[in-house]
Design a protein around this motif. Sequence first.
Motif, PDB file in Angstrom:
ATOM      1  N   ALA A   1       3.272   9.912  -9.673  1.00 57.12           N
ATOM      2  CA  ALA A   1       2.672   9.617 -11.064  1.00 57.12           C
ATOM      3  C   ALA A   1       1.570  10.529 -11.296  1.00 57.12           C
ATOM      4  O   ALA A   1       1.278  10.926 -12.515  1.00 57.12           O
ATOM      5  CB  ALA A   1       2.389   8.309 -11.520  1.00 57.12           C
ATOM      6  N   PHE A   2       0.593  10.847 -10.282  1.00 55.93           N
ATOM      7  CA  PHE A   2      -0.600  11.551 -10.480  1.00 55.93           C
ATOM      8  C   PHE A   2      -0.602  12.883  -9.914  1.00 55.93           C
ATOM      9  O   PHE A   2      -1.062  13.966 -10.320  1.00 55.93           O
ATOM     10  CB  PHE A   2      -1.726  10.718 -10.277  1.00 55.93           C
ATOM     11  N   VAL A   3      -0.318  12.841  -8.325  1.00 61.42           N
ATOM     12  CA  VAL A   3      -0.453  14.004  -7.663  1.00 61.42           C
ATOM     13  C   VAL A   3       0.504  15.186  -8.153  1.00 61.42           C
ATOM     14  O   VAL A   3      -0.072  16.361  -8.369  1.00 61.42           O
ATOM     15  CB  VAL A   3      -0.456  13.603  -6.198  1.00 61.42           C
ATOM     16  N   LEU A   4       1.677  14.823  -7.989  1.00 60.55           N
ATOM     17  CA  LEU A   4       2.585  16.004  -8.218  1.00 60.55           C
ATOM     18  C   LEU A   4       2.539  16.519  -9.608  1.00 60.55           C
ATOM     19  O   LEU A   4       2.637  17.715  -9.813  1.00 60.55           O
ATOM     20  CB  LEU A   4       4.123  15.449  -7.643  1.00 60.55           C
ATOM     21  N   PRO A   5       2.534  15.613 -10.463  1.00 58.70           N
ATOM     22  CA  PRO A   5       2.529  16.108 -12.090  1.00 58.70           C
ATOM     23  C   PRO A   5       0.912  16.734 -12.144  1.00 58.70           C
ATOM     24  O   PRO A   5       1.009  17.873 -12.816  1.00 58.70           O
ATOM     25  CB  PRO A   5       2.461  14.962 -13.131  1.00 58.70           C
ATOM     26  N   GLY A   6       0.110  16.273 -11.453  1.00 58.04           N
ATOM     27  CA  GLY A   6      -1.165  17.074 -11.626  1.00 58.04           C
ATOM     28  C   GLY A   6      -1.220  18.570 -10.989  1.00 58.04           C
ATOM     29  O   GLY A   6      -1.868  19.192 -11.683  1.00 58.04           O
ATOM     30  N   GLN A   7      -0.523  18.481  -9.790  1.00 54.44           N
ATOM     31  CA  GLN A   7      -0.404  19.949  -9.189  1.00 54.44           C
ATOM     32  C   GLN A   7       0.319  20.886 -10.254  1.00 54.44           C
ATOM     33  O   GLN A   7       0.420  22.088 -10.391  1.00 54.44           O
ATOM     34  CB  GLN A   7       0.548  19.664  -7.869  1.00 54.44           C
ATOM     35  N   SER A   8       1.704  20.314 -10.775  1.00 60.06           N
ATOM     36  CA  SER A   8       2.513  21.163 -11.663  1.00 60.06           C
ATOM     37  C   SER A   8       1.497  21.531 -13.057  1.00 60.06           C
ATOM     38  O   SER A   8       1.627  22.956 -13.510  1.00 60.06           O
ATOM     39  CB  SER A   8       3.693  20.296 -12.155  1.00 60.06           C
TER      40      SER A   8
ATOM     41  N   LEU B   1       0.934  -1.172  -0.123  1.00 57.38           N
ATOM     42  CA  LEU B   1      -0.041  -0.010  -0.079  1.00 57.38           C
ATOM     43  C   LEU B   1       0.834   1.283  -0.145  1.00 57.38           C
ATOM     44  O   LEU B   1       0.566   2.140  -0.627  1.00 57.38           O
ATOM     45  CB  LEU B   1      -0.986  -0.041   1.195  1.00 57.38           C
ATOM     46  N   THR B   2       1.960   1.078   0.514  1.00 59.73           N
ATOM     47  CA  THR B   2       2.986   2.355   0.800  1.00 59.73           C
ATOM     48  C   THR B   2       3.596   2.534  -0.637  1.00 59.73           C
ATOM     49  O   THR B   2       3.401   3.569  -1.036  1.00 59.73           O
ATOM     50  CB  THR B   2       4.102   2.189   1.874  1.00 59.73           C
ATOM     51  N   LEU B   3       3.914   1.475  -1.424  1.00 57.57           N
ATOM     52  CA  LEU B   3       4.236   1.483  -2.857  1.00 57.57           C
ATOM     53  C   LEU B   3       3.389   2.299  -3.545  1.00 57.57           C
ATOM     54  O   LEU B   3       3.630   3.025  -4.430  1.00 57.57           O
ATOM     55  CB  LEU B   3       4.802   0.186  -3.253  1.00 57.57           C
ATOM     56  N   ILE B   4       2.153   1.910  -3.489  1.00 52.28           N
ATOM     57  CA  ILE B   4       0.895   2.375  -4.581  1.00 52.28           C
ATOM     58  C   ILE B   4       0.759   3.896  -4.116  1.00 52.28           C
ATOM     59  O   ILE B   4       0.651   4.469  -4.886  1.00 52.28           O
ATOM     60  CB  ILE B   4      -0.198   1.427  -4.167  1.00 52.28           C
TER      61      ILE B   4
END
Length: 159
Positions: free
Chosen positions: A105-112, A95-98
Amino acid sequence: MTKLLLSIHVLAAIIAIGPVTVAASMFPAVTRRASAVPASSGDRGDRGAASVPQALHRICRVYAVVGVVVPVFGFATANSLHVLGDPWLIVSIVLTLIAAVILAAFVLPGQSAALAALDKGSGTSAALRRLAMYTGVFNLLWAVVTVLMIIRPGSTTGA
């Protein structure tokens, strides 16, 4: 030594993962409000509103890197406790890896992407809804991992 490792692991989780979950959760709403401010406005307060999402993104990026300490000391603690093969720990690791993949892959690039759209003055509504969903899943995974760490099925603590 086990108590020291566990203490560092727990403190690192609180200090590193906590800010990421809070800042990531705040980001979509704050960015939505900042995008409602007219870009042509010369008011100093309006420019300040756009800097809040940037600060939240920076918090997420920095603390995500610092958060690597959590699993490092987690593995050291688990090794010291001789629980590396326990199912609850393996589930926690997965779960930590997910959660890490979702963040990277999604949160940080989505914020950018949202910040770039905010700078251009273009619409970010659908992207922010997706970002809020990914952030919610990220936070939910951390909540489950935290519960697993507290309950520890098969624990000898008697709790």
